[in-house]
Design an enzyme around this catalytic site. Structure first.
Site, PDB file in Angstrom:
ATOM      1  N   SER A   1       0.810  -1.211   0.000  1.00 57.57           N
ATOM      2  CA  SER A   1       0.000   0.000   0.000  1.00 57.57           C
ATOM      3  C   SER A   1       0.848   1.267   0.000  1.00 57.57           C
ATOM      4  O   SER A   1       1.591   1.525  -0.930  1.00 57.57           O
ATOM      5  CB  SER A   1      -0.974  -0.017   1.183  1.00 57.57           C
ATOM      6  OG  SER A   1      -1.897   1.037   1.080  1.00 57.57           O
ATOM      7  N   HIS A   2       0.744   2.055   1.057  1.00 58.43           N
ATOM      8  CA  HIS A   2       1.378   3.365   1.143  1.00 58.43           C
ATOM      9  C   HIS A   2       2.782   3.297   1.731  1.00 58.43           C
ATOM     10  O   HIS A   2       3.421   4.329   1.927  1.00 58.43           O
ATOM     11  CB  HIS A   2       0.518   4.276   2.018  1.00 58.43           C
ATOM     12  CG  HIS A   2       0.240   3.677   3.366  1.00 58.43           C
ATOM     13  ND1 HIS A   2      -0.579   2.587   3.511  1.00 58.43           N
ATOM     14  CD2 HIS A   2       0.695   3.978   4.600  1.00 58.43           C
ATOM     15  CE1 HIS A   2      -0.631   2.249   4.797  1.00 58.43           C
ATOM     16  NE2 HIS A   2       0.137   3.069   5.465  1.00 58.43           N
TER      17      HIS A   2
ATOM     18  N   ASP B   1      -1.962   6.671  -3.566  1.00 60.56           N
ATOM     19  CA  ASP B   1      -0.831   6.072  -2.867  1.00 60.56           C
ATOM     20  C   ASP B   1      -0.198   4.942  -3.677  1.00 60.56           C
ATOM     21  O   ASP B   1      -0.464   4.779  -4.867  1.00 60.56           O
ATOM     22  CB  ASP B   1      -1.259   5.568  -1.494  1.00 60.56           C
ATOM     23  CG  ASP B   1      -2.172   4.363  -1.576  1.00 60.56           C
ATOM     24  OD1 ASP B   1      -2.926   4.250  -2.557  1.00 60.56           O
ATOM     25  OD2 ASP B   1      -2.137   3.514  -0.666  1.00 60.56           O
TER      26      ASP B   1
ATOM     27  N   ASP C   1      -0.519   1.662  -3.966  1.00 57.93           N
ATOM     28  CA  ASP C   1      -1.316   0.669  -4.699  1.00 57.93           C
ATOM     29  C   ASP C   1      -2.630   1.222  -5.222  1.00 57.93           C
ATOM     30  O   ASP C   1      -3.456   0.481  -5.738  1.00 57.93           O
ATOM     31  CB  ASP C   1      -1.574  -0.566  -3.834  1.00 57.93           C
ATOM     32  CG  ASP C   1      -2.520  -0.302  -2.682  1.00 57.93           C
ATOM     33  OD1 ASP C   1      -2.563   0.840  -2.183  1.00 57.93           O
ATOM     34  OD2 ASP C   1      -3.213  -1.251  -2.251  1.00 57.93           O
TER      35      ASP C   1
ATOM     36  N   ASP D   1      -5.248   2.818  -3.661  1.00 58.86           N
ATOM     37  CA  ASP D   1      -6.524   2.750  -2.955  1.00 58.86           C
ATOM     38  C   ASP D   1      -6.782   3.938  -2.032  1.00 58.86           C
ATOM     39  O   ASP D   1      -7.893   4.089  -1.524  1.00 58.86           O
ATOM     40  CB  ASP D   1      -6.671   1.420  -2.195  1.00 58.86           C
ATOM     41  CG  ASP D   1      -5.624   1.209  -1.111  1.00 58.86           C
ATOM     42  OD1 ASP D   1      -4.764   2.089  -0.925  1.00 58.86           O
ATOM     43  OD2 ASP D   1      -5.673   0.150  -0.458  1.00 58.86           O
ATOM     44  N   ARG D   2      -5.791   4.782  -1.810  1.00 55.75           N
ATOM     45  CA  ARG D   2      -5.995   5.962  -0.965  1.00 55.75           C
ATOM     46  C   ARG D   2      -6.053   7.224  -1.818  1.00 55.75           C
ATOM     47  O   ARG D   2      -5.668   7.228  -2.981  1.00 55.75           O
ATOM     48  CB  ARG D   2      -4.874   6.077   0.070  1.00 55.75           C
ATOM     49  CG  ARG D   2      -4.824   4.925   1.042  1.00 55.75           C
ATOM     50  CD  ARG D   2      -3.816   5.155   2.140  1.00 55.75           C
ATOM     51  NE  ARG D   2      -3.835   4.049   3.095  1.00 55.75           N
ATOM     52  CZ  ARG D   2      -3.403   4.115   4.341  1.00 55.75           C
ATOM     53  NH1 ARG D   2      -2.905   5.260   4.801  1.00 55.75           N
ATOM     54  NH2 ARG D   2      -3.445   3.083   5.145  1.00 55.75           N
TER      55      ARG D   2
ATOM     56  N   LYS E   1     -11.147   0.071  -1.236  1.00 51.36           N
ATOM     57  CA  LYS E   1     -11.142   1.519  -1.364  1.00 51.36           C
ATOM     58  C   LYS E   1     -10.471   1.879  -2.682  1.00 51.36           C
ATOM     59  O   LYS E   1      -9.704   1.094  -3.226  1.00 51.36           O
ATOM     60  CB  LYS E   1     -10.458   2.175  -0.173  1.00 51.36           C
ATOM     61  CG  LYS E   1      -9.116   1.614   0.251  1.00 51.36           C
ATOM     62  CD  LYS E   1      -8.654   2.276   1.539  1.00 51.36           C
ATOM     63  CE  LYS E   1      -7.348   1.678   2.058  1.00 51.36           C
ATOM     64  NZ  LYS E   1      -7.574   0.503   2.878  1.00 51.36           N
TER      65      LYS E   1
END
Length: 542
Positions: A112-113, A276, A278, A280-281, A375
């Site tokens: 992710s982030h 971010d 991946d 999703d944010r 998300k």
């Protein structure tokens, strides 16, 4: 030819809120990836001949892990694997692809982030047939299997060229390399009025979108600049890089401070946004107006009906417990359900599948809807664009009008990153042990109305999740929440959430940290943060 290879278990392969995340060198250990992937497949049933989606955010070790996963999937009997070209698929794009082709499930390669690179972070997550993260009962079973695994199956075959669109074969399994963006972009066109947004750009609307050298770059370039006509150069850092160009791919006010500075400058575009690692944010900043993730969720829920894909309104709203109650006030006014869940997108899946909610959000910059089961950062930006084009107002004007209608939830998160795990765990244990004595206490003008350790009962499947965060709730509606994050890979991250509601429009424009100053000080006092963490200030304030 498939082989079965003996292995020994690792004891540290417990998935967190978003799969298994560790430093790259950990995943590079002998059979580490093989053990975990085989454990996933050992906990699944009736997948022989089925389709598996595989893709990731392009971070370091993404390509090597994909080749291993494909060979293990083939040896275990999957009939088809669908892979994004170059191994690239954003997390929401994986979810969309699973759903559109009715795949059995998917494996997402991402942390992710978190930072990337040879010494950065890596992650593996399994998503189920609805496109969402595996529920806890599945991840618990996977962890149990990792502790007893004795062998894994793997196909002896050459690596697949994942950069060339088309089909290949590994044993009896067909491997299809597909365009990473095409399926996702087609879905977005069904949700938003692309003509209206395109007209806004033609009329002079401007945007700066920072893909942070991460996975969203190809999607944003294709959709924002290619399909919607945003000016060339509107997408910054659009090429996914294994180390994210040395950036920390977390779209917050620390790691995307340059966007905030741009939005507050005389040269500000109408909208600054980011996603971010991946995809999703999201980060949303209008000219002279930062929109907190909690406010963004509430505003999007209140205005979703303006977008074609949500013209019939919102069935309900779900938010994670630490997320501010701003969305609750929208749900109350709309006469729809509001659901408070633990942190982790997997808890929204049952609510979405049951049709109880349409829009979900987390304070950690994650917002999404029933179009996928993750998300979705770019989706949030596109919905903002559609709302802005429909209302023909600035971001600042929409935020101000929202606060005047619903009141403002002053809200901030203070992160203490990579603190000693023993100290962080002791802090939470001490808080839990002291909960019974907190109720009724007064701290200056603040009286504790209630204090608990949040527990969630899933209204769909009846499951229970306990110990999800310590809440201290005050008589005036303010609250402080403490929880340990499950997304880091080193030490522990203590997150402290501070919130105060303000209904009076005349008091809604105080600087956030000033408005929360007494609660911030109290949050440190009640938990003994400095004593337990040896930190006298948070690492990040958002």
């Amino acid at each position: 030819m498939a082989k079965e290879i003996a292995t020994t278990p690792y004891t540290d392969q417990r998935p967190g809120t978003s799969g298994l995340r560790k430093k790259v060198p950990v995943f590079q250990q002998r059979h580490y990836v093989e053990n975990f992937v085989q454990s996933i497949f050992d906990c699944l049933e009736d997948y022989q001949g089925q389709t598996l989606v595989v893709g990731g955010d392009g971070r370091y070790y993404n390509r090597e892990a994909i080749q291993t996963i494909l060979k293990i999937a083939a040896a275990n009997g999957f009939g088809r694997a669908v892979v994004g070209r170059g191994g690239i698929l954003s997390t929401p794009a994986v979810s969309a692809l699973i759903r559109s082709i009715k795949a059995f499930g998917g494996i997402v390669l991402s942390a992710s982030h978190n930072p990337g690179g040879p010494d950065g972070d890596f992650g593996i997550k399994y998503n189920v047939a609805n496109g969402g993260p595996a529920p806890e009962k599945v991840t618990d079973a996977i962890y149990a299997r990792t502790r007893e695994i004795a062998s894994f199956k793997i196909e002896e075959a050459p690596d697949v060229d994942i950069d060339a669109l088309g089909a290949a074969q590994i044993g009896a399994m067909r491997v299809e390399i597909v365009d990473s963006v095409e399926n996702y972009a087609a879905l977005m066109q069904t949700l938003f009025d692309f003509d209206r947004i395109r007209d806004a750009f033609r009329a002079g609307f401007t945007i700066k979108f920072d893909a942070m050298s991460a996975v969203t770059g190809p999607y944003a370039s294709a959709i924002l600049e290619g399909m919607l006509g945003a000016a060339p150069g509107s997408v910054m850092h659009g090429e996914p890089l294994p180390d994210f160009g040395g950036h920390h791919p977390d779209p917050n006010l620390v790691h995307a401070a340059h966007l905030y500075d741009l939005a507050m400058s005389a040269k500000a575009p109408d909208l600054c946004a980011a996603s971010d690692g991946d995809g999703d944010r999201n980060l949303i900043i209008g000219r002279n107006r930062f929109v907190t993730p909690s406010d963004s969720l509430a505003i999007l829920a209140a205005n979703a009906h303006l977008a074609p894909g949500y013209k019939n309104g919102v069935a309900g709203i779900a938010r994670s417990m630490p997320t501010s109650a701003a969305a609750d006030r929208v749900a109350e006014k709309l006469g729809i359900g509001i659901y408070e869940t633990p942190t982790g997108w997997k808890f929204f899946g049952n609510l979405l599948d049951a049709g109880l909610v349409t829009i979900c959000g987390e304070e950690s910059a994650g917002t999404g809807s029933n179009h996928v089961r993750e998300k979705d950062g770019l989706w949030a930006v596109l919905l903002w664009l559609d709302v802005l084009a429909a209302r023909k107002q600035s971001v600042d004007a929409i935020v101000r009008e929202h606060w005047a209608t619903y009141g403002r939830n002053y809200y901030s998160r203070h992160d203490y990153e990579e603190v000693e795990a023993d100290g962080a765990n002791a802090l939470i244990k001490t808080l839990r042990d002291g909960l019974p004595s907190l109720k009724g206490k007064t701290f200056g003008a603040l009286e504790v109305r209630d204090a608990d350790d949040f527990a969630y009962h899933d209204p769909v499947d009846g499951s229970d999740s306990r110990n999800q965060g310590v809440r201290v709730m005050f008589a005036d509606g303010s609250r402080i929440v403490y929880r340990l994050s499950g997304t880091g890979t080193a030490g522990a991250t203590l997150r402290v959430y501070i919130e105060r509601y303000e209904a009076d429009p005349a008091r809604q424009f105080v600087e956030t940290q000033a408005a929360l100053a007494d609660l911030v000080a109290l949050s440190r006092e009640i938990a003994g943060i400095e004593r337990f963490t040896k930190r006298n200030a948070p690492s990040v304030i958002t």
